[in-house]
Design a protein around this motif. Structure first.
Motif, short mmCIF file in Angstrom:
data_model
loop_
_atom_site.label_atom_id
_atom_site.label_comp_id
_atom_site.label_asym_id
_atom_site.label_seq_id
_atom_site.Cartn_x
_atom_site.Cartn_y
_atom_site.Cartn_z
N LEU A 215 46.47 30.81 33.23
CA LEU A 215 47.08 31.93 33.95
C LEU A 215 46.21 32.47 35.09
O LEU A 215 46.49 33.56 35.60
CB LEU A 215 47.40 33.08 32.97
N VAL A 216 45.20 31.73 35.49
CA VAL A 216 44.32 32.23 36.54
C VAL A 216 45.10 32.45 37.84
O VAL A 216 44.76 33.30 38.65
CB VAL A 216 43.10 31.29 36.74
N VAL A 218 47.77 33.94 38.36
CA VAL A 218 48.28 35.31 38.48
C VAL A 218 47.28 36.16 39.26
O VAL A 218 47.63 36.87 40.22
CB VAL A 218 48.51 35.91 37.07
N TYR A 219 46.01 36.10 38.87
CA TYR A 219 44.99 36.91 39.54
C TYR A 219 44.61 36.32 40.89
O TYR A 219 44.20 37.04 41.79
CB TYR A 219 43.77 37.07 38.64
N ALA A 222 47.10 37.79 43.15
CA ALA A 222 46.85 39.22 43.33
C ALA A 222 45.63 39.45 44.23
O ALA A 222 45.68 40.26 45.16
CB ALA A 222 46.63 39.87 41.97
N TYR A 223 44.54 38.73 43.98
CA TYR A 223 43.34 38.88 44.80
C TYR A 223 43.62 38.49 46.26
O TYR A 223 43.18 39.18 47.19
CB TYR A 223 42.23 37.97 44.27
N LEU B 13 49.35 43.77 33.06
CA LEU B 13 49.10 43.01 34.29
C LEU B 13 48.69 43.95 35.42
O LEU B 13 47.68 43.74 36.10
CB LEU B 13 50.35 42.20 34.65
N ILE B 17 44.93 44.28 37.13
CA ILE B 17 44.72 44.03 38.57
C ILE B 17 44.09 45.27 39.22
O ILE B 17 43.11 45.18 39.96
CB ILE B 17 46.06 43.67 39.27
N LEU B 21 40.31 45.54 40.57
CA LEU B 21 40.21 45.74 42.02
C LEU B 21 39.25 46.89 42.34
O LEU B 21 38.42 46.79 43.25
CB LEU B 21 41.59 46.02 42.60
N LEU B 35 34.07 38.35 42.23
CA LEU B 35 35.28 37.61 41.85
C LEU B 35 35.20 37.12 40.41
O LEU B 35 36.15 37.22 39.63
CB LEU B 35 35.51 36.41 42.79
N LEU B 39 37.46 38.11 37.11
CA LEU B 39 38.13 37.12 36.27
C LEU B 39 37.78 37.32 34.79
O LEU B 39 38.63 37.21 33.91
CB LEU B 39 37.70 35.71 36.72
N ALA B 42 39.57 40.77 33.68
CA ALA B 42 41.02 40.96 33.83
C ALA B 42 41.81 40.58 32.57
O ALA B 42 42.65 41.36 32.11
CB ALA B 42 41.51 40.15 35.02
N PHE B 43 41.53 39.43 32.01
CA PHE B 43 42.33 38.98 30.86
C PHE B 43 42.13 39.87 29.63
O PHE B 43 43.12 40.24 28.97
CB PHE B 43 42.04 37.51 30.55
N TRP B 46 44.14 42.98 30.13
CA TRP B 46 45.58 42.70 29.97
C TRP B 46 45.95 42.69 28.48
O TRP B 46 46.89 43.36 28.04
CB TRP B 46 45.91 41.36 30.63
#
Lengths: 527, 84
Positions: A215-216, A218-219, A222-223, B13, B17, B21, B35, B39, B42-43, B46
């Motif tokens: 699912l990377v 998705v981000y 977004a990024y 989600l 994000i 951010l 970055l 990563l 984020a998960f 979620w």
């Protein structure tokens, strides 16, 4: 009921519901994933006894390999060509590329080459059972959306882990050694909790790394939209994926001098054994070749060098994951997921934990079934559906895999429809198991027998190995390749685990209540 | 349960994000490290948000509480992007 108990009840309900909904796909992903830990071994197990042996001590030759390919196939320039070099599992060069066929179409080719003479010794796509299982693991063999389905299921697996920890948190120490054997639901619950707690770091690692793989995107989107004003290339550049790319010129160029480049790459990267080469724009003036290898001295460092074939100039070189944190991080995640950083000991541990996770999924469903049966719920169809799916999909999948192993061993190696036949048989068996389990009256007895049959099928594969391909196996062992023995051990462990589950999950004699439940269930399924 | 699941999926989600951010825009480290950090965070955010939604009862709370985090975070996103 106070607020805390109310929340705990809500989260317990959510844990059961989420677990039940994702159980079938999650079981397939974990079962196939556990077997895929030995993917390279299984490829060697399937094909090596049938391929001619190599005794020469001459050096590896890419030029000979590419010459053989161009002599036999019309290679598609737009398709990438991968040349996988010999490994601890394979004495051959595996070449993957596309071929032009009549009507302007193309199809994928996988040939196996003698590493010295380049001679084509086999058609790799005929021995594809291991890759088939691996694809079931990563995308359920559904092109396109399958990856995202697995990703969403993985996300809810993560949620099930978090809810499970919340539910069990207060008893995590106190009940760690608790295993009650009297009540069936209690024993399922204790096994579920015990394996869940012991394997928690493993589960979290797999949930997280699986999510990153699937699912990377998705981000990434977004990024790219928010931070890079929709410019995907800028994002990829920042993430270390800004590789040098040269446009095609449509001017023919002979693919020669690859052996010199191979030797130069060995020197430049400081590694004797390279992993693989990637040729882009094969046969064109713009053709390039990239050599990649994992640095054996570090946990997750990739080295890479890219040459322009025309003048042998270096286009790009990296000794440290492109000097980028994202690339390095993803490499760590990849190595953790594949368990390829600590030899067979770790892989066997991951394999056992993977199969144990399958048991967690199974025990979760069985607890739900037991609970609903005791409640004598009105939704009889729902109960029967879960029962049938549990035995049909779970055991049916394991059984189909076992038959796949048997077919991979007994089918003729030069039978051109070998791979299609195995895959069709696999789906047919799985579908039959699901349909049969919907109509079967005695679910418990059926489940027990089916598990025992599956265990027997896995156990029979090593026997077939020695009946069908003993000469090839002995040849492999003489050359120092023990993949067949490793796969046979893996299959025997699997057979033993399935047999033990069959033996201990089913009571020898049914109590009156259980008998009554089976009777009710039988009568429901006949309605 | 379907409502909780779908709402949790969406809120998780958006929250992941938005929060990531903010971190990305606030933390003064290299771009690639930011970055990667995003990563890595984020998960779990979620998944944790979905879990949180399962905790909440009744439905009014489920709709309200994640928004109480999302809206300020989103405003923060806008401010940081504007000031960048």
């Amino acid at each position: 009921m106070n607020k805390q108990n109310y929340s705990l009840k809500a989260i317990t309900h959510a844990h059961a519901w989420v677990g039940l909904v994702i159980s079938s796909v999650l079981f397939i992903v974990f079962f196939a994933g556990s077997i895929s830990l030995f993917r390279d071994n299984i490829i060697a197990w399937e094909r090596a006894p049938h391929l001619s042996t190599q005794s020469s001590t001459a050096a590896l030759s890419l030029d000979n390999t590419v010459t053989q390919i161009t002599n036999n196939y019309d290679v598609n320039m737009h398709h990438r060509m991968f040349l996988i070099f010999p490994t601890a599992h394979s004495n051959y060069i595996d070449a993957y590329y596309g071929e032009h066929i009549e009507g302007g179409e193309e199809h994928d080719i996988h040939t196996v080459h003698n590493q010295h003479t380049g001679e084509i010794v086999g058609n790799g796509s005929l021995f594809d059972f291991s890759n088939f299982i691996y694809e079931l693991h990563i995308n359920l063999k559904i092109p396109g959306y399958g990856k995202y389905i697995v990703g969403i299921v993985t996300l809810f697996f993560f949620v099930a882990l978090l809810t499970g920890v919340v539910i069990h948190w207060r008893k995590i120490i106190k009940n760690f050694f608790q295993y009650r054997t009297k009540g069936k639901k209690d024993s399922y619950l204790d096994a579920h909790n015990l394996i869940g707690v012991m394997g928690l770091p493993f589960h979290i690692m797999y949930a997280f790394t699986g999510l990153v793989f699937n699912l990377v995107l998705v981000y990434q989107i977004a990024y790219a939209v928010v931070l890079y004003q929709g410019d995907q290339d800028k994002l990829l550049q920042a993430a270390g994926y800004g590789e040098v790319h040269i446009e095609e010129t449509n001017t023919p160029q002979a693919m020669v001098g690859l052996d010199d480049l191979y030797q130069d790459a060995q020197t430049q990267l400081g590694v004797e054994k390279l992993g693989y080469a990637l040729i882009e724009h094969f046969g064109d003036e713009s053709a390039s070749i990239t050599f990649r290898v994992d640095d054996p001295n570090f946990f997750a460092t990739k080295k890479e060098i890219k040459y322009l074939i025309k003048d042998q100039s270096v286009l790009y070189k990296t000794l440290d994951n492109y000097d980028n944190q994202v690339r390095s991080g993803l490499q760590v995640i990849t190595n953790l997921h594949f368990g390829n950083f600590a030899g067979y000991g770790l892989r066997i541990l991951f394999f056992i934990l993977g199969i144990a996770t399958c048991y967690i999924i199974l025990s979760g469903n069985l607890m739900w079934i037991e609970k609903r049966m005791k409640q004598r719920v009105k939704n009889e169809f729902g109960l029967h559906f879960v029962k049938a799916m549990t035995s049909g999909v779970f055991i049916g999948f394991a059984f189909a895999v076992a038959i796949g192993f048997i077919l991979s061993r007994i089918l003729e190696p030069d039978y051109l429809l070998r791979t299609q036949f195995i895959q069709t048989a696999f789906y047919a068996i799985l579908a039959t198991a699901i349909v049969t389990s919907f109509f079967i009256k005695q679910q418990k007895r059926f489940t027990c027998l089916f598990l025992q049959l599956t265990a027997a099928c896995f156990a029979i594969v090593p026997l077939l190995d020695w009946i069908v391909a003993h000469q090839g196996i002995l040849q492999m062992v003489k050359q120092g390749y023990f993949d067949i023995i490793i796969v046979e051990m893996m299959l025997l462990i699997l057979a033993l685990l399935l047999y033990l589950i069959a033996r201990y999950s089913t009571p020898k004699t049914q109590t009156k209540t259980e008998h009554a439940f089976d009777e009710i269930d039988s009568s429901l399924s006949t309605q | 349960m379907f409502v909780k699941t779908l709402y949790g999926l969406l809120m998780g989600l958006l929250l992941s994000i938005s929060l990531v951010l903010n971190i990305n825009l606030l933390v003064p480290i290299d771009e690639d490290a930011r970055l990667l950090m995003g990563l890595l965070l984020a998960f779990p955010i979620w998944a944790a948000t979905i879990t949180w939604c399962y905790f909440l009862e009744p439905i009014k709370q489920i709709l309200k509480k994640p928004l109480l985090v999302l809206v300020p975070s989103f405003i923060c996103n806008l401010l940081l992007l504007f000031l960048r």
